[in-house]
Design an enzyme around this catalytic site. Structure first.
Site, PDB file in Angstrom:
ATOM      1  N   GLY A 101       0.783  -1.229   0.000  1.00 37.52           N
ATOM      2  CA  GLY A 101       0.000   0.000   0.000  1.00 37.52           C
ATOM      3  C   GLY A 101       0.814   1.277   0.000  1.00 37.52           C
ATOM      4  O   GLY A 101       0.367   2.306   0.506  1.00 37.52           O
ATOM      5  N   ASN A 142       1.466   3.082  -2.597  1.00 37.01           N
ATOM      6  CA  ASN A 142       0.699   4.047  -3.407  1.00 37.01           C
ATOM      7  C   ASN A 142      -0.513   4.560  -2.634  1.00 37.01           C
ATOM      8  O   ASN A 142      -0.828   5.751  -2.689  1.00 37.01           O
ATOM      9  CB  ASN A 142       0.250   3.382  -4.706  1.00 37.01           C
ATOM     10  N   ARG A 197     -14.573 -14.797 -10.921  1.00 36.21           N
ATOM     11  CA  ARG A 197     -14.186 -13.396 -11.122  1.00 36.21           C
ATOM     12  C   ARG A 197     -15.418 -12.507 -11.026  1.00 36.21           C
ATOM     13  O   ARG A 197     -15.401 -11.476 -10.353  1.00 36.21           O
ATOM     14  CB  ARG A 197     -13.491 -13.224 -12.474  1.00 36.21           C
ATOM     15  N   MET A 241      -3.648  -6.692  -7.350  1.00 36.78           N
ATOM     16  CA  MET A 241      -3.050  -7.701  -8.222  1.00 36.78           C
ATOM     17  C   MET A 241      -4.075  -8.685  -8.802  1.00 36.78           C
ATOM     18  O   MET A 241      -3.800  -9.836  -9.018  1.00 36.78           O
ATOM     19  CB  MET A 241      -1.969  -8.474  -7.458  1.00 36.78           C
ATOM     20  N   ARG A 242      -5.310  -8.229  -9.011  1.00 39.87           N
ATOM     21  CA  ARG A 242      -6.316  -9.072  -9.655  1.00 39.87           C
ATOM     22  C   ARG A 242      -6.715  -8.436 -10.979  1.00 39.87           C
ATOM     23  O   ARG A 242      -6.769  -7.212 -11.087  1.00 39.87           O
ATOM     24  CB  ARG A 242      -7.572  -9.185  -8.774  1.00 39.87           C
ATOM     25  N   LEU A 245      -9.539  -7.441 -13.399  1.00 41.28           N
ATOM     26  CA  LEU A 245     -10.965  -7.165 -13.216  1.00 41.28           C
ATOM     27  C   LEU A 245     -11.774  -7.695 -14.398  1.00 41.28           C
ATOM     28  O   LEU A 245     -11.278  -7.777 -15.525  1.00 41.28           O
ATOM     29  CB  LEU A 245     -11.172  -5.645 -13.088  1.00 41.28           C
ATOM     30  N   ASN A 273      -5.648   3.279 -12.709  1.00 42.11           N
ATOM     31  CA  ASN A 273      -4.631   2.349 -12.208  1.00 42.11           C
ATOM     32  C   ASN A 273      -3.261   2.973 -12.409  1.00 42.11           C
ATOM     33  O   ASN A 273      -3.064   3.817 -13.294  1.00 42.11           O
ATOM     34  CB  ASN A 273      -4.704   1.025 -12.987  1.00 42.11           C
ATOM     35  N   SER A 291       3.039   5.020 -15.198  1.00 40.51           N
ATOM     36  CA  SER A 291       1.894   5.575 -15.945  1.00 40.51           C
ATOM     37  C   SER A 291       0.620   5.424 -15.124  1.00 40.51           C
ATOM     38  O   SER A 291       0.368   4.352 -14.558  1.00 40.51           O
ATOM     39  CB  SER A 291       1.685   4.799 -17.256  1.00 40.51           C
ATOM     40  N   GLU A 303       6.157   7.024  -8.844  1.00 40.93           N
ATOM     41  CA  GLU A 303       4.746   6.625  -8.697  1.00 40.93           C
ATOM     42  C   GLU A 303       4.080   7.412  -7.573  1.00 40.93           C
ATOM     43  O   GLU A 303       2.935   7.879  -7.702  1.00 40.93           O
ATOM     44  CB  GLU A 303       4.646   5.145  -8.339  1.00 40.93           C
TER      45      GLU A 303
END
Ligand code: GRF
Length: 197
Positions: A12, A14, A62, A87-88, A90, A104, A133, A171
């Site tokens: 976490g 970010n 999912r 890390m999933r 979508l 993201n 990015s 970032e």
């Protein structure tokens, strides 16, 4: 004042940057969701007095997992969703439901180096620069229109870890700046493009 939901899976860092920047920004983080119960980012949320939720992905389709997240975000009145070390992958339906309000951060200069093992691949290719990015999320992985980017040099003696550290530094500056743009309505997703006022 926009209400922001942040999805995490890990430390976490970010998320921490978005929390630190919110005091003088037109957004407030109102919910943190992790798919991993012991994600370090959950402590950051608790320390900041931000409600958090664990929604495990294991043993769920999912679509079922995404529907649980969607319901929690809507119940919290979330306007903008930020993926931060989430890390999933979508589902298309989730990405479409939040299109234009779902962003993201990816540790490369998109559209180059989508996917995983970014730093290893950048070093392997002998790139002189890399970076981070922030982009709108669309159904295709790491393919949405870019909102903001920041570059860093790649040094000849870099390891994936040393490069990851240098990229993470930018970032942590880039994400709050990009979220501010979106929260202020100065950038929007229009016909598949990031449009700035
Ligand atoms: C970071 O390296 C970032 O590039 C990517 O996820 C990794 C972990 O970030 N988005 P965090 O510490 O969980 O924010």
């Amino acid at each position: 004042m926009k209400k922001v939901g942040v999805l995490i899976s890990g430390r976490g860092r970010n998320l921490g940057a978005l929390i630190s920047a919110q005091m003088d920004a037109p957004y407030r983080i109102a919910l943190v969701i992790s798919n991993i119960a012991d994600a370090g980012g959950l402590e950051r949320a608790t320390d900041a007095g931000i409600p958090s939720l664990v929604i495990p992905h294991k043993g769920k389709s999912r679509d079922a997992f995404d529907a649980e997240m969607d319901a929690a975000l809507r119940a919290a009145g979330i306007d903008i969703v930020c993926l931060a070390g989430f890390m999933r992958i979508l589902s298309d339906s989730f990405a479409r439901a939040w299109e234009g309000r779902l962003i993201n951060i990816h540790p490369s200069l998109l559209p180059a180096y989508k996917g995983i093992k970014v730093h290893e691949r950048v070093i392997e290719a002998g790139e002189a620069q890399s970076g981070a990015s922030v982009h709108f999320v669309v159904p295709e992985l790491d393919a949405g229109p870019v909102i903001a980017q920041a570059s860093v040099p790649v040094r000849p003696d870099d390891s994936p870890e040393s490069l990851a550290t240098r990229v993470l530094d930018v970032e942590l500056k880039l994400y709050p700046a990009a979220l501010r743009l979106l929260a202020e309505g100065r950038v929007r997703l229009e016909k598949g493009l990031a449009v700035f006022d």
